[in-house]
Write a protein that holds these residues in place. Structure first.
Motif, short mmCIF file in Angstrom:
data_model
loop_
_atom_site.label_atom_id
_atom_site.label_comp_id
_atom_site.label_asym_id
_atom_site.label_seq_id
_atom_site.Cartn_x
_atom_site.Cartn_y
_atom_site.Cartn_z
N PHE A 15 0.81 -1.21 0.00
CA PHE A 15 0.00 0.00 0.00
C PHE A 15 0.85 1.27 0.00
N TRP A 16 2.14 1.13 -0.35
CA TRP A 16 2.96 2.33 -0.56
C TRP A 16 2.37 3.08 -1.76
N PRO A 17 2.38 4.41 -1.76
CA PRO A 17 3.04 5.33 -0.84
C PRO A 17 2.18 5.79 0.34
N ALA A 18 0.93 5.34 0.44
CA ALA A 18 0.12 5.74 1.60
C ALA A 18 0.63 5.05 2.86
N ALA A 29 -7.07 4.65 7.42
CA ALA A 29 -8.52 4.48 7.19
C ALA A 29 -8.71 4.23 5.69
N LEU A 30 -8.74 2.96 5.30
CA LEU A 30 -8.86 2.61 3.90
C LEU A 30 -10.30 2.30 3.50
N SER A 31 -11.15 2.05 4.48
CA SER A 31 -12.56 1.75 4.17
C SER A 31 -13.47 2.36 5.23
N GLY A 32 -13.65 3.68 5.14
CA GLY A 32 -14.47 4.37 6.12
C GLY A 32 -13.66 5.36 6.93
N GLN A 33 -14.25 5.83 8.03
CA GLN A 33 -13.62 6.85 8.85
C GLN A 33 -12.66 6.27 9.87
N PRO A 110 -5.68 -10.95 12.40
CA PRO A 110 -4.89 -9.83 11.87
C PRO A 110 -5.63 -8.51 12.05
N SER A 111 -4.87 -7.43 11.96
CA SER A 111 -5.43 -6.10 12.18
C SER A 111 -5.87 -5.42 10.91
N ASP A 112 -5.73 -6.09 9.76
CA ASP A 112 -5.94 -5.40 8.48
C ASP A 112 -6.95 -6.09 7.57
N HIS A 113 -7.95 -6.74 8.18
CA HIS A 113 -9.03 -7.34 7.40
C HIS A 113 -10.28 -6.47 7.50
N VAL A 114 -11.13 -6.60 6.51
CA VAL A 114 -12.45 -5.95 6.56
C VAL A 114 -13.50 -7.05 6.66
N ILE A 115 -14.30 -7.00 7.70
CA ILE A 115 -15.40 -7.95 7.92
C ILE A 115 -16.65 -7.11 8.16
N ALA A 116 -17.57 -7.15 7.21
CA ALA A 116 -18.69 -6.21 7.21
C ALA A 116 -19.67 -6.44 8.34
N SER A 117 -19.93 -7.69 8.70
CA SER A 117 -20.96 -7.99 9.69
C SER A 117 -20.35 -8.33 11.04
N HIS A 118 -20.43 -7.40 11.98
CA HIS A 118 -19.93 -7.67 13.32
C HIS A 118 -20.74 -8.78 13.99
N GLU A 119 -22.03 -8.78 13.77
CA GLU A 119 -22.91 -9.76 14.40
C GLU A 119 -22.55 -11.18 13.96
N VAL A 275 -7.84 -7.14 2.21
CA VAL A 275 -7.31 -5.83 1.85
C VAL A 275 -5.80 -5.92 1.63
N GLY A 276 -5.43 -6.80 0.71
CA GLY A 276 -4.01 -7.07 0.51
C GLY A 276 -3.29 -6.11 -0.40
N SER A 277 -4.04 -5.35 -1.21
CA SER A 277 -3.39 -4.45 -2.17
C SER A 277 -4.37 -3.38 -2.59
N TRP A 278 -3.90 -2.43 -3.41
CA TRP A 278 -4.74 -1.30 -3.80
C TRP A 278 -6.03 -1.72 -4.50
N GLN A 279 -6.00 -2.85 -5.21
CA GLN A 279 -7.22 -3.25 -5.90
C GLN A 279 -8.35 -3.61 -4.95
N ALA A 280 -8.03 -3.85 -3.68
CA ALA A 280 -9.08 -4.13 -2.71
C ALA A 280 -10.06 -2.97 -2.57
N LEU A 281 -9.61 -1.75 -2.86
CA LEU A 281 -10.51 -0.60 -2.75
C LEU A 281 -11.73 -0.75 -3.65
N SER A 282 -11.54 -1.40 -4.79
CA SER A 282 -12.66 -1.60 -5.72
C SER A 282 -13.70 -2.55 -5.16
N ARG A 283 -13.29 -3.38 -4.21
CA ARG A 283 -14.24 -4.29 -3.57
C ARG A 283 -14.90 -3.66 -2.35
N LEU A 284 -14.26 -2.63 -1.81
CA LEU A 284 -14.75 -2.02 -0.58
C LEU A 284 -15.68 -0.84 -0.81
N GLN A 285 -15.65 -0.27 -2.01
CA GLN A 285 -16.57 0.81 -2.33
C GLN A 285 -17.02 0.69 -3.78
#
Length: 360
Positions: A15-18, A29-33, A110-119, A275-285
């Motif tokens: 995810f360089w250069p961010a 904050a790659l997917s939300g606030q 891991p600290s860098d996964h996105v899991i939409a449903s907490h429940e 969220v392994g690379s920049w292309q993950a953004l296309s899946r998150l929004q």
């Protein structure tokens, strides 16, 4: 009691250069606030009390993690003095937890996964707890049903004949862990229907994993025990530095999972993205009408299928381009074809070789 261990020591070089050495992707904050590590803690909700949540990161990031997670006890954020892979990370947390809760159960993530449903995530953890309470020597992992023949994930092969009672989720005994496959093998795994992506999320008793590490990697276990014995003492930091640095690093998959004979995989009922690379953004929004994923200000002229990320006060203009990744920060810009995103690591290495450490 249930404890949560969040592994947050990664560098996030793809995810360089961010993503930078002092602010890798888990602190972004790659997917939300909320940042990724904040979202990981949020996901736990009331399932695990704050005093039983542990963050294992590296020493350079420990203060930044504490700043982002002020609700956690400061001593529950542990900074590793050097990179030693996931087995020492997990083993250190297990040894420390076992000192204060002999029968404690750990969920490791891991600290860098996105899991939409907490429940659904919490329900799956509770189902895993039930399986461990039935058999305290059991290890539970969570498999992601593959949606395409991915070559970038490890796989878990399930034993189709041994479905276990885990309530509303499907659970199977694990037949074998598999390394990242080539394209042909990945397609075979997908077609067979008995393979999962390895999510890297685990559940076990602290005593189970410390016993397994003691058996399989006794030298590592000795170092970790000395660190745990120093918990709460004035010597803790110096003991951590000395003993952890002496460990020969390896992954928890290699040290334990691949050889352990009592592993269960729960088919994850929750939506998941690593969220392994920049292309993950296309899946998150949702992309725009031209299939572009945009974060920031962008003017696209005949621009299609691209990922554009910029600073809020900076306008990025693209003309007649397809399938590009463009990432602009205050001091660096990345431009690459989407198909070459894995080569971002080469850019990071080139910066290191040229001594441009201020850009890392």
């Amino acid at each position: 009691m249930l404890h949560a261990v969040i592994m947050a020591g990664g560098s996030g070089t793809r995810f360089w250069p961010a993503s930078r050495k002092l602010k890798p992707k888990q602190l972004l904050a790659l997917s939300g606030q909320r940042t990724m590590i904040q979202s990981t803690v949020d996901r736990l909700g009331d399932l695990v009390p704050k005093e039983q949540q542990w963050i294992i990161t590296n020493q350079l990031l420990a203060d930044a993690v504490r700043e982002q997670l002020p609700e956690l006890p400061s001593e529950n954020v542990v900074g590793e003095p050097c990179k030693r892979d996931t087995a020492p990370c997990v083993g250190l947390a297990a040894a420390m937890i076992q000192r204060i809760d002999a029968d404690g159960i750990m969920v490791v993530m891991p600290s860098d996964h996105v899991i939409a449903s907490h429940e659904k995530f919490q329900a799956a953890i509770k189902a895993g707890e039930k399986l461990i309470e039935e058999d305290p020597t059991r290890i539970v992992t969570f498999g992601i049903k593959p949606s395409y023949p991915a070559e970038s994930f490890g796989y878990i092969e399930r034993n189709d004949a041994a479905t276990l009672d885990a309530g509303d989720v499907s659970a199977f005994r694990v037949k074998q862990f598999r390394e990242k496959p080539d394209a042909t093998t990945a397609q075979e795994y997908l077609d067979r229907g008995t393979f999962y992506w390895n999510s890297g999320i685990f559940l076990w008793r602290a005593s189970t994993i410390t016993d397994a590490l003691k058996k399989n990697v006794p030298e590592m276990s000795d170092h970790l025990s000395k660190i745990a014995d120093a918990m709460g003492s004035t010597d803790f930091d110096s003991v951590l530095q000395k003993e952890f640095s002496a460990i020969k690093g390896t992954s928890i998959d290699y040290a334990v999972m691949e050889s352990y004979d009592n592993v269960v995989v729960i088919e994850a009922p929750f939506p998941w993205d690593d969220v392994g690379s920049w292309q993950a953004l296309s899946r998150l929004q949702d992309p725009d009408e031209n299939n572009n994923t945009v974060v920031g200000q962008h003017i696209g002229i005949d621009t299609k299928g691209s990922i554009i990320v910029g600073q809020p006060d900076h306008v990025i203009v693209t003309i007649d381009v397809d399938d590009l990744i463009v990432v602009q920060t205050k001091d660096a810009t990345l431009v690459a074809p989407k198909a070459a995103e894995e080569r971002v690591r080469e850019a990071v290495k080139a910066l290191e070789e040229r001594g441009m450490t201020d850009k890392l």
